[in-house]
Design a protein around this motif. Structure first.
Motif, PDB file in Angstrom:
ATOM      1  N   UNK A  52       9.949  -5.372 -39.402  1.00 29.89           N
ATOM      2  CA  UNK A  52       9.018  -6.113 -38.337  1.00 29.89           C
ATOM      3  C   UNK A  52       8.197  -5.151 -37.492  1.00 29.89           C
ATOM      4  N   UNK A  53       7.058  -4.941 -37.564  1.00 30.50           N
ATOM      5  CA  UNK A  53       6.163  -3.742 -37.028  1.00 30.50           C
ATOM      6  C   UNK A  53       5.770  -4.330 -35.682  1.00 30.50           C
ATOM      7  N   UNK A  54       6.228  -4.174 -34.496  1.00 32.85           N
ATOM      8  CA  UNK A  54       6.056  -4.824 -33.308  1.00 32.85           C
ATOM      9  C   UNK A  54       4.922  -4.214 -32.690  1.00 32.85           C
ATOM     10  N   UNK A  55       4.217  -4.994 -31.784  1.00 35.37           N
ATOM     11  CA  UNK A  55       3.230  -4.474 -30.841  1.00 35.37           C
ATOM     12  C   UNK A  55       2.411  -3.699 -31.579  1.00 35.37           C
ATOM     13  N   UNK A  56       1.630  -4.311 -32.627  1.00 35.66           N
ATOM     14  CA  UNK A  56       0.706  -3.760 -33.547  1.00 35.66           C
ATOM     15  C   UNK A  56      -0.783  -3.862 -32.638  1.00 35.66           C
ATOM     16  N   UNK A  57      -1.393  -2.782 -32.435  1.00 31.43           N
ATOM     17  CA  UNK A  57      -2.788  -2.691 -31.751  1.00 31.43           C
ATOM     18  C   UNK A  57      -3.753  -3.579 -32.489  1.00 31.43           C
ATOM     19  N   UNK A 110       7.798 -18.098 -22.768  1.00 30.66           N
ATOM     20  CA  UNK A 110       7.085 -16.891 -23.337  1.00 30.66           C
ATOM     21  C   UNK A 110       7.830 -16.889 -24.777  1.00 30.66           C
ATOM     22  N   UNK A 111       9.124 -16.788 -24.967  1.00 26.23           N
ATOM     23  CA  UNK A 111      10.051 -16.682 -25.945  1.00 26.23           C
ATOM     24  C   UNK A 111       9.776 -17.603 -27.063  1.00 26.23           C
ATOM     25  N   UNK A 161       0.868  -7.712 -27.070  1.00 28.91           N
ATOM     26  CA  UNK A 161       0.532  -8.990 -26.311  1.00 28.91           C
ATOM     27  C   UNK A 161       0.120  -8.604 -24.985  1.00 28.91           C
ATOM     28  N   UNK A 162      -0.727  -9.454 -24.428  1.00 26.68           N
ATOM     29  CA  UNK A 162      -1.082  -8.994 -22.958  1.00 26.68           C
ATOM     30  C   UNK A 162       0.178  -9.015 -21.881  1.00 26.68           C
ATOM     31  N   UNK A 163       0.995  -9.799 -22.190  1.00 31.17           N
ATOM     32  CA  UNK A 163       1.930 -10.045 -21.092  1.00 31.17           C
ATOM     33  C   UNK A 163       3.348  -9.687 -21.926  1.00 31.17           C
ATOM     34  N   UNK A 164       4.535  -9.342 -21.082  1.00 35.13           N
ATOM     35  CA  UNK A 164       5.768  -9.273 -21.648  1.00 35.13           C
ATOM     36  C   UNK A 164       6.451 -10.640 -22.001  1.00 35.13           C
TER      37      UNK A 164
END
Length: 332
Positions: A267-272, A318-319, A309-312
């Motif tokens: 899982x590649x997370x926080x992909x730009x 959110x989850x 994502x813009x927010x945590x």
């Protein structure tokens, strides 16, 4: 799809380099599976305790309901090791002759800081959770500590099983020797003190020691069999598309394969994104180069990408939104 992997397995481990979002992805997968009606247990073995922060509630070492069909708990290595040693101490005081209780206390006090004690205690707790959790839940999701710790932990079941087997063999030899000594020293009070008392008491202790070792052997054997069963268990490596996480992922994959554990997905997370200005487009291009390295090194492992994502993603709503994104995440 990542969630299809969760549907086909009953145990998922999520791991990877520190700071890549393992806990967040694990929580998202757990929420998505629970929303489909499956009973899910989400377990964090990371001492950072991020699970409680994500859910905005206290999550401790006892199972707590987080959402419909979803339970969670956090394993504290320090607390787990202390509880483990307390349990072992009680067992040893019961099994050993009374005059050796002081030696047992001294050994337990020294064992707390023994290298590997936290890992061994954590492994036994995980083995217990797997054994019991498969009877109470449809899916177990483990959010693990950073890569190096996790790789060692995954290799431990085989080592611990070998250790217990060795203890059983030594116990049989010592039991046989004890029988001989007791036979030679039936009329000698000093001989009875050396071997630990009367025949009946010593035989009872022998039976209890053997039973305790057999229980541990069964537990580690069950965990080892569960981890190596690709139809039951899969490991998901979470990473970001940067040089160090990619290289660490390739190494972790090799270590897990050596331990006989199936790596079901990356899982590649926080992909730009590529369409949000020159800065992020440049990062996206850089990330693409690192992902080419990953694809060449691990060509057969499915890869899923989760966008930046813009927010945590903090809190249940959110989850749940993250779970929806995971369901739609592009894969390759």
């Amino acid at each position: 799809m990542l969630l299809e992997l969760a549907r086909r397995r009953r145990i998922l481990f999520l791991g990877g380099k520190g700071g890549v979002g393992k806990t967040t992805v694990a929580a998202g997968v757990a929420v998505a599976a629970a929303s489909e009606g499956r009973r899910v247990l989400l377990v964090s073995t990371d001492p950072a305790h991020n699970l409680g922060h994500l859910w905005r509630c206290e999550v401790g070492d006892r199972v707590r309901r987080l959402a419909p069909n979803l339970d969670g708990l956090e394993l504290d290595p320090e607390q787990t090791a202390r509880a483990h040693l307390d349990e072992v101490g009680v067992a040893l005081r019961t099994l050993m002759p009374r005059h050796l209780s002081g030696e047992v206390d001294k050994h337990m006090a020294l064992s707390m800081d023994t290298p590997g004690m936290h890992e061994a205690a954590l492994l036994e707790r995980m083995a217990e959770l797997v054994e019991e959790g498969l009877g109470t839940h449809d899916l177990l999701v483990f959010d693990t500590a950073p890569s190096g710790h996790t790789a060692r932990l995954m290799a431990l079941p085989e080592m611990m099983q070998a250790w217990v087997d060795g203890m059983l063999q030594r116990h049989e030899r010592s039991r046989h020797l004890g029988d001989v000594l007791r036979g030679l020293g039936k009329d000698d009070p000093m001989g009875r003190r050396v071997v630990g008392g009367d025949d009946e008491g010593a035989a009872s202790r022998d039976d209890r020691i053997r039973a305790m070792l057999q229980r541990r052997r069964h537990r580690f054997d069950h965990l080892r069999a569960s981890l190596s069963d690709a139809g039951l268990t899969a490991f998901v490596i979470v990473l970001t598309a940067e040089r160090l996480p990619v290289l660490e992922t390739i190494e972790l994959h090799a270590q897990l394969r050596r331990s006989g554990i199936d790596v079901g997905a990356l899982v590649v997370n926080r992909r730009s994104p590529t369409d949000a200005g020159a800065l992020l487009a440049g990062r996206a291009a850089m990330e693409a180069g690192h992902l080419e390295t990953l694809a060449r090194a691990l060509p057969g492992v499915p890869r899923h990408e989760v966008p930046l994502l813009a927010d945590e993603p903090v809190g249940r709503a959110a989850l749940e939104a993250l779970a929806t994104r995971l369901a739609a995440a592009p894969g390759s």
